[in-house]
Scaffold this active site. Structure first.
Site, PDB file in Angstrom:
ATOM      1  N   LYS A   1       1.005  -1.204  -0.044  1.00 12.49           N
ATOM      2  CA  LYS A   1      -0.082  -0.111   0.053  1.00 12.49           C
ATOM      3  C   LYS A   1       0.983   1.353   0.058  1.00 12.49           C
ATOM      4  O   LYS A   1       0.635   2.245  -0.828  1.00 12.49           O
ATOM      5  CB  LYS A   1      -1.042  -0.025   1.209  1.00 12.49           C
TER       6      LYS A   1
ATOM      7  N   ARG B   1       3.090   6.033  -3.190  1.00 14.15           N
ATOM      8  CA  ARG B   1       3.964   6.769  -3.326  1.00 14.15           C
ATOM      9  C   ARG B   1       4.404   6.667  -4.943  1.00 14.15           C
ATOM     10  O   ARG B   1       4.917   7.569  -5.630  1.00 14.15           O
ATOM     11  CB  ARG B   1       5.334   6.143  -2.583  1.00 14.15           C
TER      12      ARG B   1
ATOM     13  N   ASP C   1       1.968  -1.176  11.691  1.00 16.61           N
ATOM     14  CA  ASP C   1       0.499  -1.690  11.698  1.00 16.61           C
ATOM     15  C   ASP C   1       0.196  -3.197  11.836  1.00 16.61           C
ATOM     16  O   ASP C   1      -1.012  -3.718  11.796  1.00 16.61           O
ATOM     17  CB  ASP C   1       0.464  -1.498   9.768  1.00 16.61           C
TER      18      ASP C   1
ATOM     19  N   ARG D   1      -6.383   1.527  18.110  1.00 17.45           N
ATOM     20  CA  ARG D   1      -6.262   0.166  18.085  1.00 17.45           C
ATOM     21  C   ARG D   1      -5.669  -0.410  19.595  1.00 17.45           C
ATOM     22  O   ARG D   1      -5.835  -1.762  19.713  1.00 17.45           O
ATOM     23  CB  ARG D   1      -5.059   0.052  17.247  1.00 17.45           C
TER      24      ARG D   1
HETATM   25  C1  S3P Z   1       2.435   4.919   6.315  1.00 19.72           C
HETATM   26  C2  S3P Z   1       2.838   5.221   7.255  1.00 19.72           C
HETATM   27  C3  S3P Z   1       2.436   4.703   8.723  1.00 19.72           C
HETATM   28  C4  S3P Z   1       1.442   3.549   8.651  1.00 19.72           C
HETATM   29  C5  S3P Z   1       0.236   3.616   7.495  1.00 19.72           C
HETATM   30  C6  S3P Z   1       1.124   3.854   6.281  1.00 19.72           C
HETATM   31  C7  S3P Z   1       2.944   5.474   4.873  1.00 19.72           C
HETATM   32  O1  S3P Z   1       1.870   5.707   9.365  1.00 19.72           O
HETATM   33  O2  S3P Z   1       0.744   3.264   9.849  1.00 19.72           O
HETATM   34  O3  S3P Z   1      -0.288   2.683   7.471  1.00 19.72           O
HETATM   35  O4  S3P Z   1       2.652   4.835   3.847  1.00 19.72           O
HETATM   36  O5  S3P Z   1       3.842   6.200   5.138  1.00 19.72           O
HETATM   37  P1  S3P Z   1       2.810   6.951  10.192  1.00 19.72           P
HETATM   38  O6  S3P Z   1       3.854   7.060   9.440  1.00 19.72           O
HETATM   39  O7  S3P Z   1       1.803   8.205  10.495  1.00 19.72           O
HETATM   40  O8  S3P Z   1       3.106   5.885  11.334  1.00 19.72           O
END
Ligand code: S3P
Length: 428
Positions: free
Chosen positions: A21, A26, A314, A345
């Site tokens: 994801k 990105r 996550d 969570r």
């Molecule tokens: C993500 C960063 C994480 C993660 C999220 C996706 C990302 O969050 O929990 O599911 O793609 O940069 P944080 O960077 O806020 O911890």
């Protein structure tokens, strides 16, 4: 709608997890700022990444569907969207897009679903305002009036890849040298991919674990071709299921970026072993086939704290399920960030695990789980949180009786084929 899960006899086999994801978000965003046409193969077709692509299209990105992905053609000057930008359930969409919009001469309003509208946006609004953007709202809806920005030197209070990336993306077009520091390294996809695309971005670890990223404004991004590997945060559900049943599980074409593989450290603490086959790297992102071996011994408890937290943030809901079957007390701390994810969570996991018979104590920044305890089926309210829905589907596989998961539609945000993979790997 609800999902009904009954006790399984085993979970084993090979699967290709959904594509990553974070990498898909990105890839779409970097294609939208590249100076040429890019192609993204095997992107995640879950709702979160579709939100990103649709928002970028509203500002001029053209996407043509290919048999296995998209050809993405950027516009030189992004256009102002005519309506609101709907980020759905996706924090990454809202936070990273904010950085891109803030550094362009346009105004946009970003909205999200109920869960996203509750999540903190001040963490990106504060640094982007310091850079000169005008932002209304500390939570969605967020209205951004972008323009010419000046570089800042900023210490993020949290190790968050979303905060770091929003600032770095804004910094790409800011005047001067942008410096972002974070208390420990959060997932580093933005740094790895942008460096591959020709951006000079320097990362150094300072004393006490603080990590610093430095980038000069006015740099261009090259177009690219990228095949998105599988997502370890999604693979985690069936890897943990394999660990619970003591069986071998193989996740193929899995992203193995070291800033994301904290779950493998936890598996080692539990006494599990794994091997990586056919390793490769594309756009500085390592991947391979991960074989989690069958478990000969009972599970040992684990400890998660400090720098390990951002490397598996996550995966904590499903690791909490694993902890219920370990022999002793597993402790998760320094994880207060869990309180501001799609749900709180810590509360959601603890409440439902207790309903299933687990022994859980919560703290402000984590929880302690003492096992092994047999689980019984319960009614789970996933409250729009995909990772809660899937973690408790896995818990349901080892529980006596039936586990009913309400709000399971959210699974489509990150793992559209979850039920198909479950049907293939589990036997009842
Ligand atoms: C993500 C960063 C994480 C993660 C999220 C996706 C990302 O969050 O929990 O599911 O793609 O940069 P944080 O960077 O806020 O911890």
């Amino acid at each position: 709608m609800s999902l009904r899960i009954s006790r399984a006899k085993s979970v084993t086999g090979q699967f290709r997890p959904p594509s990553d994801k974070s990498l898909t978000h990105r890839a779409y965003m970097f294609a939208a700022i590249a100076n040429g046409v890019s192609r993204v193969y095997s992107p995640l077709r879950g709702e979160d990444c579709e939100s990103t692509r649709r928002c970028l299209e509203a500002m001029g990105l053209q996407s043509n569907e290919l048999p296995t992905g998209f050809e993405l053609t950027p516009v030189g000057e992004w256009k102002e969207p005519t309506g609101e930008l709907d980020c759905g359930n996706s924090g990454t969409t809202m936070r990273l897009l904010s950085g891109l919009i803030a550094s362009r001469p346009l105004s946009a309003t970003l909205v999200g679903d109920e869960s996203l509208s509750r999540r903190p946006m001040k963490r990106i609004a504060t640094p982007l305002k310091l850079m000169g953007a005008k932002i209304e709202g500390d939570q969605a809806p967020l209205t951004i009036h972008g323009g010419t920005l000046k570089a800042i030197d900023y210490m993020s209070p949290v190790a968050s890849a979303q905060v770091k990336s929003a600032i770095l993306l804004a910094g790409l077009r800011a005047e001067g040298v942008t410096v972002v520091r974070e208390p420990s390294l959060s997932r580093d996809h933005t740094e790895r991919m942008l460096t591959f695309l020709g951006v000079d971005l320097q990362t150094t670890t300072l004393c006490e674990g603080t990590v610093q990223h430095v980038l000069e404004g006015g740099q261009t991004v090259k177009p690219f071709e990228f095949t998105v590997p599988g997502d370890i945060s999604s693979a985690a559900f069936f890897l943990v299921a394999g660990a619970l049943f003591g069986e071998e599980v193989v996740a193929t074409e899995l992203s193995l970026n070291p800033s994301r593989t904290g779950i493998l450290d936890v598996f080692e603490q539990c006494g599990l072993s794994y091997t990586v086959e056919s390793p490769k790297s594309e756009m500085n992102e390592p991947s391979g086939n991960l074989v989690l071996h069958a478990r000969p011994e009972p599970l040992k408890p684990f400890q998660i704290s400090g720098d390990l937290v951002p490397r598996l943030v996550d995966e904590i809901p499903v690791l909490a399920v694993l902890a219920t079957q370990a022999e002793g007390t597993s402790v998760i701390k320094d994880a207060a960030e869990l309180r501001v994810k799609e749900t709180d969570r810590i509360e959601t996991v603890a409440k439902h695990l207790k309903m299933m018979g687990a022994n859980v104590e919560t703290f402000e920044d984590g929880m302690a789980i003492t096992g092994p305890t047999p689980l019984v089926g319960a009614k789970i309210q996933a409250k729009g949180d995909h990772r809660i829905a899937m973690a408790f589907a896995i818990a349901g596989l080892i529980a006596e009786g039936e586990t009913v998961i309400q709000g399971e539609e959210s699974i489509a945000t990150s793992y559209p084929d979850f039920l198909e993979d479950l049907a293939r790997l589990a036997t009842y």
